[in-house]
Design an enzyme around this catalytic site. Structure first.
Site, PDB file in Angstrom:
ATOM      1  N   LYS A   1       0.834  -1.208   0.000  1.00  0.00           N
ATOM      2  CA  LYS A   1       0.000   0.000   0.000  1.00  0.00           C
ATOM      3  C   LYS A   1       0.873   1.265   0.000  1.00  0.00           C
ATOM      4  O   LYS A   1       2.086   1.175   0.248  1.00  0.00           O
ATOM      5  CB  LYS A   1      -0.918  -0.050   1.229  1.00  0.00           C
TER       6      LYS A   1
ATOM      7  N   TYR B   1     -12.466  -3.942  -3.354  1.00  0.00           N
ATOM      8  CA  TYR B   1     -13.041  -4.288  -2.048  1.00  0.00           C
ATOM      9  C   TYR B   1     -14.445  -4.873  -2.160  1.00  0.00           C
ATOM     10  O   TYR B   1     -14.907  -5.512  -1.225  1.00  0.00           O
ATOM     11  CB  TYR B   1     -13.019  -3.078  -1.107  1.00  0.00           C
TER      12      TYR B   1
ATOM     13  N   ASN C   1      -1.795  -0.286   7.183  1.00  0.00           N
ATOM     14  CA  ASN C   1      -1.151  -1.544   7.583  1.00  0.00           C
ATOM     15  C   ASN C   1      -0.236  -2.137   6.525  1.00  0.00           C
ATOM     16  O   ASN C   1      -0.011  -3.344   6.489  1.00  0.00           O
ATOM     17  CB  ASN C   1      -2.204  -2.544   8.083  1.00  0.00           C
TER      18      ASN C   1
ATOM     19  N   HIS D   1      -1.949  -5.319   1.647  1.00  0.00           N
ATOM     20  CA  HIS D   1      -3.189  -6.090   1.529  1.00  0.00           C
ATOM     21  C   HIS D   1      -2.813  -7.513   1.157  1.00  0.00           C
ATOM     22  O   HIS D   1      -1.895  -7.723   0.371  1.00  0.00           O
ATOM     23  CB  HIS D   1      -4.084  -5.517   0.424  1.00  0.00           C
TER      24      HIS D   1
ATOM     25  N   GLU E   1      -9.362 -11.515  -6.955  1.00  0.00           N
ATOM     26  CA  GLU E   1      -8.489 -10.329  -6.859  1.00  0.00           C
ATOM     27  C   GLU E   1      -7.354 -10.378  -7.887  1.00  0.00           C
ATOM     28  O   GLU E   1      -6.998  -9.348  -8.460  1.00  0.00           O
ATOM     29  CB  GLU E   1      -7.913 -10.215  -5.442  1.00  0.00           C
TER      30      GLU E   1
HETATM   31  P1  GDP Z   1      -7.634  -7.348   5.743  1.00  0.00           P
HETATM   32  O1  GDP Z   1      -8.020  -8.454   4.808  1.00  0.00           O
HETATM   33  O2  GDP Z   1      -6.746  -7.809   6.854  1.00  0.00           O
HETATM   34  O3  GDP Z   1      -7.094  -6.128   5.056  1.00  0.00           O
HETATM   35  O4  GDP Z   1      -8.971  -6.873   6.447  1.00  0.00           O
HETATM   36  P2  GDP Z   1     -10.507  -6.918   5.961  1.00  0.00           P
HETATM   37  O5  GDP Z   1     -10.625  -7.485   4.588  1.00  0.00           O
HETATM   38  O6  GDP Z   1     -11.296  -7.550   7.039  1.00  0.00           O
HETATM   39  O7  GDP Z   1     -10.894  -5.393   5.944  1.00  0.00           O
HETATM   40  C1  GDP Z   1     -10.549  -4.561   4.859  1.00  0.00           C
HETATM   41  C2  GDP Z   1     -10.304  -3.179   5.388  1.00  0.00           C
HETATM   42  O8  GDP Z   1     -11.475  -2.705   6.073  1.00  0.00           O
HETATM   43  C3  GDP Z   1      -9.180  -3.096   6.426  1.00  0.00           C
HETATM   44  O9  GDP Z   1      -7.916  -2.944   5.842  1.00  0.00           O
HETATM   45  C4  GDP Z   1      -9.606  -1.873   7.245  1.00  0.00           C
HETATM   46  O10 GDP Z   1      -9.202  -0.695   6.592  1.00  0.00           O
HETATM   47  C5  GDP Z   1     -11.120  -1.950   7.221  1.00  0.00           C
HETATM   48  N1  GDP Z   1     -11.620  -2.609   8.436  1.00  0.00           N
HETATM   49  C6  GDP Z   1     -11.893  -3.927   8.597  1.00  0.00           C
HETATM   50  N2  GDP Z   1     -12.353  -4.179   9.831  1.00  0.00           N
HETATM   51  C7  GDP Z   1     -12.366  -2.990  10.482  1.00  0.00           C
HETATM   52  C8  GDP Z   1     -12.756  -2.573  11.813  1.00  0.00           C
HETATM   53  O11 GDP Z   1     -13.169  -3.387  12.659  1.00  0.00           O
HETATM   54  N3  GDP Z   1     -12.640  -1.244  12.104  1.00  0.00           N
HETATM   55  C9  GDP Z   1     -12.186  -0.337  11.200  1.00  0.00           C
HETATM   56  N4  GDP Z   1     -12.087   0.948  11.550  1.00  0.00           N
HETATM   57  N5  GDP Z   1     -11.815  -0.681   9.949  1.00  0.00           N
HETATM   58  C10 GDP Z   1     -11.906  -1.982   9.591  1.00  0.00           C
HETATM   59 MG    MG Z   2      -9.508  -8.672   3.384  1.00  0.00          MG
END
Ligand code: GDP
Ligand code: MG
Length: 198
Positions: free
Chosen positions: A16, A56, A158, A161, A172
């Site tokens: 990212k 997404y 973070n 991805h 994806e």
């Molecule tokens: P990843 O696969 O580890 O990137 O996480 P996810 O696919 O579950 O979520 C995608 C994105 O949504 C994350 O990178 C966060 O930016 C956001 N996100 C997911 N869960 C949360 C949450 O509980 N709180 C907040 N603020 N953002 C979240």
């Molecule tokens: Mg994810």
């Protein structure tokens, strides 16, 4: 060639904008590479807001599932979610994600190897850097929390991805790469990882 063998599993990783700006491209690649995974596609690009929103929402359930998961996260911590409707929660998250992911260049990559999806997730660590295990990319290189990002109305930063499941990875990879951009070659690791005759 038995293409059903687990060594053919592929996953999508995107470094990212914060990972690139912080000079972590080499470090991220090193971590997947040294585990024995094979890099089979990579490019550097800027994404449009539309490309990020589609990324997404490739899974039609993503809005609902992520909204519900986020609300559960608040409740588990004894906090009141800012809005009750999961789809409204995700609309806020998606707006922040688009802003973050278009703030600078990205490095999308495809990594291949046995259990590539799970291995990459393990090396990457949990979504929230505050909770991500030590020794993972998100645990070692970032200080960030949902608390701070909610207060500042921004996305969690973070660094990378990584696809969450084999199905997500397939969708994806097709979203970010043409099939002729994914390359086939042999690494020295493969003999030691997969050859039954060693
Ligand atoms: P990843 O696969 O580890 O990137 O996480 P996810 O696919 O579950 O979520 C995608 C994105 O949504 C994350 O990178 C966060 O930016 C956001 N996100 C997911 N869960 C949360 C949450 O509980 N709180 C907040 N603020 N953002 C979240
Ligand atoms: Mg994810």
């Amino acid at each position: 060639m038995n293409i059903k063998h687990p060594k053919h599993e592929q996953t999508l990783v995107i470094i990212k904008p914060d990972g690139i700006a912080r000079g972590l491209v080499g470090e991220v690649i090193r971590r997947y590479e040294r585990a024995g995974l094979k890099l089979v596609a990579m490019k550097m690009m800027r994404a449009t807001p539309d490309l990020i929103e589609k990324h997404y929402t490739l899974d039609p359930e993503w809005r609902r599932v992520t909204g519900e998961k986020t609300i559960m996260g608040y409740l588990d911590k004894g906090l009141k979610p800012p809005v009750e409707d999961p789809l409204q929660v995700t609309a806020i998250l998606l707006g922040r994600l688009v802003k973050y992911m278009t703030a600078g260049p990205l490095v999308p990559m495809v990594w291949q190897g046995a259990h590539a999806v799970q291995i990459v997730r393990k090396l990457t660590g949990g979504t929230e850097p505050l909770m991500a295990a030590v020794g993972t990319i998100r645990g070692d290189f970032v200080i960030d929390s949902y608390k701070m990002t909610d207060d500042d109305d921004r996305s969690i930063r973070n660094v990378v991805h990584a696809s969450g499941s084999v199905k997500e990875a397939q969708d994806e990879i097709a979203h970010w790469f043409k099939s002729n951009e994914i390359l086939d070659y042999v690494t020295v690791h493969e003999k030691y990882l997969y050859d039954p005759e060693l």
